[in-house]
Write a protein that holds these residues in place. Structure first.
Motif, PDB file in Angstrom:
ATOM      1  N   ASP A  52       0.845  -1.181   0.000  1.00 52.94           N
ATOM      2  CA  ASP A  52       0.000   0.000   0.000  1.00 52.94           C
ATOM      3  C   ASP A  52       0.887   1.238   0.000  1.00 52.94           C
ATOM      4  O   ASP A  52       1.575   1.530   0.965  1.00 52.94           O
ATOM      5  CB  ASP A  52      -0.917  -0.011   1.225  1.00 52.94           C
ATOM      6  N   ASP A  53       0.831   1.953  -1.102  1.00 49.83           N
ATOM      7  CA  ASP A  53       1.694   3.117  -1.275  1.00 49.83           C
ATOM      8  C   ASP A  53       1.000   4.379  -0.754  1.00 49.83           C
ATOM      9  O   ASP A  53       0.706   5.300  -1.498  1.00 49.83           O
ATOM     10  CB  ASP A  53       2.040   3.245  -2.773  1.00 49.83           C
ATOM     11  N   GLY A  54       0.715   4.371   0.537  1.00 49.26           N
ATOM     12  CA  GLY A  54       0.101   5.552   1.156  1.00 49.26           C
ATOM     13  C   GLY A  54      -1.243   5.935   0.572  1.00 49.26           C
ATOM     14  O   GLY A  54      -1.516   7.115   0.354  1.00 49.26           O
ATOM     15  N   ASP A 104       0.970  -4.889 -11.872  1.00 47.63           N
ATOM     16  CA  ASP A 104       0.103  -3.798 -11.457  1.00 47.63           C
ATOM     17  C   ASP A 104      -1.160  -4.327 -10.803  1.00 47.63           C
ATOM     18  O   ASP A 104      -1.657  -5.388 -11.165  1.00 47.63           O
ATOM     19  CB  ASP A 104      -0.300  -2.945 -12.670  1.00 47.63           C
ATOM     20  N   ALA A 105      -1.667  -3.545  -9.882  1.00 48.53           N
ATOM     21  CA  ALA A 105      -2.851  -3.969  -9.136  1.00 48.53           C
ATOM     22  C   ALA A 105      -4.117  -3.908  -9.985  1.00 48.53           C
ATOM     23  O   ALA A 105      -5.144  -4.467  -9.614  1.00 48.53           O
ATOM     24  CB  ALA A 105      -3.009  -3.088  -7.903  1.00 48.53           C
ATOM     25  N   ASP A 106      -4.055  -3.246 -11.124  1.00 50.07           N
ATOM     26  CA  ASP A 106      -5.289  -3.077 -11.898  1.00 50.07           C
ATOM     27  C   ASP A 106      -5.506  -4.210 -12.905  1.00 50.07           C
ATOM     28  O   ASP A 106      -6.408  -4.141 -13.726  1.00 50.07           O
ATOM     29  CB  ASP A 106      -5.275  -1.729 -12.624  1.00 50.07           C
ATOM     30  N   SER A 205      -0.601  -9.651 -24.091  1.00 52.10           N
ATOM     31  CA  SER A 205      -1.270  -8.457 -24.572  1.00 52.10           C
ATOM     32  C   SER A 205      -1.923  -7.778 -23.383  1.00 52.10           C
ATOM     33  O   SER A 205      -2.514  -8.409 -22.521  1.00 52.10           O
ATOM     34  CB  SER A 205      -2.266  -8.817 -25.676  1.00 52.10           C
ATOM     35  N   ARG A 206      -1.693  -6.481 -23.311  1.00 54.08           N
ATOM     36  CA  ARG A 206      -2.103  -5.744 -22.126  1.00 54.08           C
ATOM     37  C   ARG A 206      -3.555  -5.306 -22.238  1.00 54.08           C
ATOM     38  O   ARG A 206      -3.949  -4.710 -23.225  1.00 54.08           O
ATOM     39  CB  ARG A 206      -1.201  -4.519 -21.960  1.00 54.08           C
ATOM     40  N   GLY A 207      -4.319  -5.623 -21.222  1.00 55.47           N
ATOM     41  CA  GLY A 207      -5.733  -5.276 -21.250  1.00 55.47           C
ATOM     42  C   GLY A 207      -5.958  -3.850 -20.799  1.00 55.47           C
ATOM     43  O   GLY A 207      -5.026  -3.119 -20.517  1.00 55.47           O
TER      44      GLY A 207
HETATM   45  N1  UDP Z   1       0.835   3.111  -8.104  1.00 60.19           N
HETATM   46  C1  UDP Z   1       1.504   3.226  -6.901  1.00 60.19           C
HETATM   47  N2  UDP Z   1       1.840   4.481  -6.437  1.00 60.19           N
HETATM   48  C2  UDP Z   1       1.562   5.618  -7.157  1.00 60.19           C
HETATM   49  C3  UDP Z   1       0.910   5.482  -8.409  1.00 60.19           C
HETATM   50  C4  UDP Z   1       0.563   4.206  -8.859  1.00 60.19           C
HETATM   51  O1  UDP Z   1       1.787   2.241  -6.224  1.00 60.19           O
HETATM   52  O2  UDP Z   1       1.885   6.706  -6.682  1.00 60.19           O
HETATM   53  C5  UDP Z   1       0.470   1.755  -8.604  1.00 60.19           C
HETATM   54  C6  UDP Z   1      -0.970   1.593  -9.011  1.00 60.19           C
HETATM   55  O3  UDP Z   1      -1.787   1.277  -7.912  1.00 60.19           O
HETATM   56  C7  UDP Z   1      -0.898   0.463 -10.027  1.00 60.19           C
HETATM   57  C8  UDP Z   1       0.455   0.653 -10.657  1.00 60.19           C
HETATM   58  O4  UDP Z   1       1.198   1.516  -9.777  1.00 60.19           O
HETATM   59  O5  UDP Z   1      -0.905  -0.809  -9.396  1.00 60.19           O
HETATM   60  C9  UDP Z   1       0.367   1.269 -12.036  1.00 60.19           C
HETATM   61  O6  UDP Z   1      -0.410   2.430 -12.018  1.00 60.19           O
HETATM   62  P1  UDP Z   1      -1.551   2.742 -13.078  1.00 60.19           P
HETATM   63  O7  UDP Z   1      -2.311   1.502 -13.414  1.00 60.19           O
HETATM   64  O8  UDP Z   1      -2.351   3.874 -12.564  1.00 60.19           O
HETATM   65  O9  UDP Z   1      -0.670   3.208 -14.322  1.00 60.19           O
HETATM   66  P2  UDP Z   1      -0.988   2.968 -15.888  1.00 60.19           P
HETATM   67  O10 UDP Z   1      -1.284   1.513 -16.053  1.00 60.19           O
HETATM   68  O11 UDP Z   1      -2.161   3.821 -16.181  1.00 60.19           O
HETATM   69  O12 UDP Z   1       0.271   3.388 -16.580  1.00 60.19           O
END
Ligand code: UDP
Ligand code: MG
Length: 322
Positions: A52-54, A104-106, A205-207
């Motif tokens: 958890d990044d704050g 990534d968490a998403d 492939s990135r969703g």
């Molecule tokens: N993330 C993080 N700290 C931050 C910004 C993003 O830990 O200050 C994490 C976010 O939760 C995600 C990953 O970094 O798991 C990638 O971020 P995001 O999906 O928003 O980036 P994108 O895919 O749009 O480039």
């Protein structure tokens, strides 16, 4: 050869305000991990570690609930928001496992590729890069800016893996190597290829992001890109010197020409442009040069302070690696 038969793997996910997607991510990853355990590819001790990044939403309490409900989930709470690269670094440094996979968490990174990464690790790779084989899920703008970024990096002699972000597997040894790079300006994509060791690539492939919004608006993308350039290369400095040299020789030539015209020819017309334009030109060039030099002075300043890259506030079910 990584002779560990059933390696303990850890999936490391930096999370910043990801309450909307975290439950889904947790579910999907847990079932994928279970599948890998069942097929005998990884140890049952494997973990999913959320960093958890704050966050200022309920991300941490969700992580607490998850880890209370199932020991496969672990959490690391950073003291404040440090940014993606630092959260990832913290997760890697603070987790004990034979192989660590960052994603990534998403869930934009394809979960099904984890198996390929593990297979490659078991076959002896110490670093396995997840490489995107298309950018269709990106906006056109992001596609162009990303292409420009990788092009610039390669022109400046910075070795990166194109279309690879931070979806990768690293062996314990690779992570230990990484830990010895003590730089405050972190750009992991630039450092990891410097580690050497045996590496491999797997394609995916990135969703699109399934919920929540991107934490990387253009401003942060630009700052990451600049970070990558200025932390790894002094080519910008060299370009300035070359530019300065070219301008100097042109000015010298012009001076010679003006002198010759006065001595042997009809003389030059005393002009406004010839006086004012060089002033602008040189003024602009000097400012640019000072700016670039300042960028590096700033970096030296930050490095010299030797601040901690991250600090852990709380820990749930993860042991620190020694
Ligand atoms: N993330 C993080 N700290 C931050 C910004 C993003 O830990 O200050 C994490 C976010 O939760 C995600 C990953 O970094 O798991 C990638 O971020 P995001 O999906 O928003 O980036 P994108 O895919 O749009 O480039
Ligand atoms: Mg994303």
């Amino acid at each position: 050869m990584n002779t560990v038969t059933n390696p303990v793997i850890a999936l490391v996910l930096p999370c910043y305000n990801e309450e909307q997607i975290l439950p889904l991510t947790a579910r999907k990853l847990a079932s994928e991990l279970q599948r890998l355990v069942d097929s005998g590819l990884v140890s049952a001790q494997s973990k999913i570690v959320f960093v958890d990044d704050g966050s200022c939403d309920s991300t941490w309490s969700l992580i607490e609930q998850l880890s209370a409900g199932d020991s496969v989930f672990a959490g690391i709470k950073l003291a404040r928001n440090y940014g993606h690269q630092y959260a990832l670094y913290a997760g890697l440094m603070e987790t004990e496992a034979d192989a660590l996979i960052s994603l990534d968490a998403d869930l934009q990174d394809d979960v099904a590729v984890i198996e390929k990464m593990v297979t490659s690790f078991r076959a002896g790779s110490e670093i396995v890069y997840g490489v995107r084989n298309n950018r269709e899920s990106d906006t056109r703008f992001k596609r162009y800016t990303a292409a420009a970024h990788y092009w610039l990096l390669s022109k400046m002699g910075i070795e990166t893996v194109p279309d690879h972000a931070d979806f990768r597997l690293m062996s314990r040894r690779a992570v230990n190597f990484l830990g010895e790079y003590r730089e405050a300006n972190l750009y992991l994509r630039g450092i990891v290829p410097l580690l050497g060791l045996r590496s491999d690539k797997v394609y995916f492939s990135r969703g699109v992001r399934l919920a929540g919004e991107s934490k990387y608006p253009f401003r942060r993308m630009l700052s990451l890109s600049l970070q990558g350039l200025t932390s790894f290369s002094i080519v910008p400095l060299r370009i300035i010197s070359v530019l300065g040299m070219i301008v100097f020789f042109i000015a010298l030539g012009l001076g010679g020409w003006a002198l010759a015209a006065t001595l042997f020819g009809p003389g030059t017309v005393p002009g406004w442009a010839s006086t004012v334009i060089p002033i602008y030109l040189l003024g602009g060039l000097q400012l640019l040069a000072i700016g670039v030099a300042g960028e590096y002075v700033g970096k030296t300043f930050i490095e010299s302070k030797g601040r901690p890259l991250y600090q852990v506030e709380e820990r749930l079910g993860v042991e620190r690696a020694d």
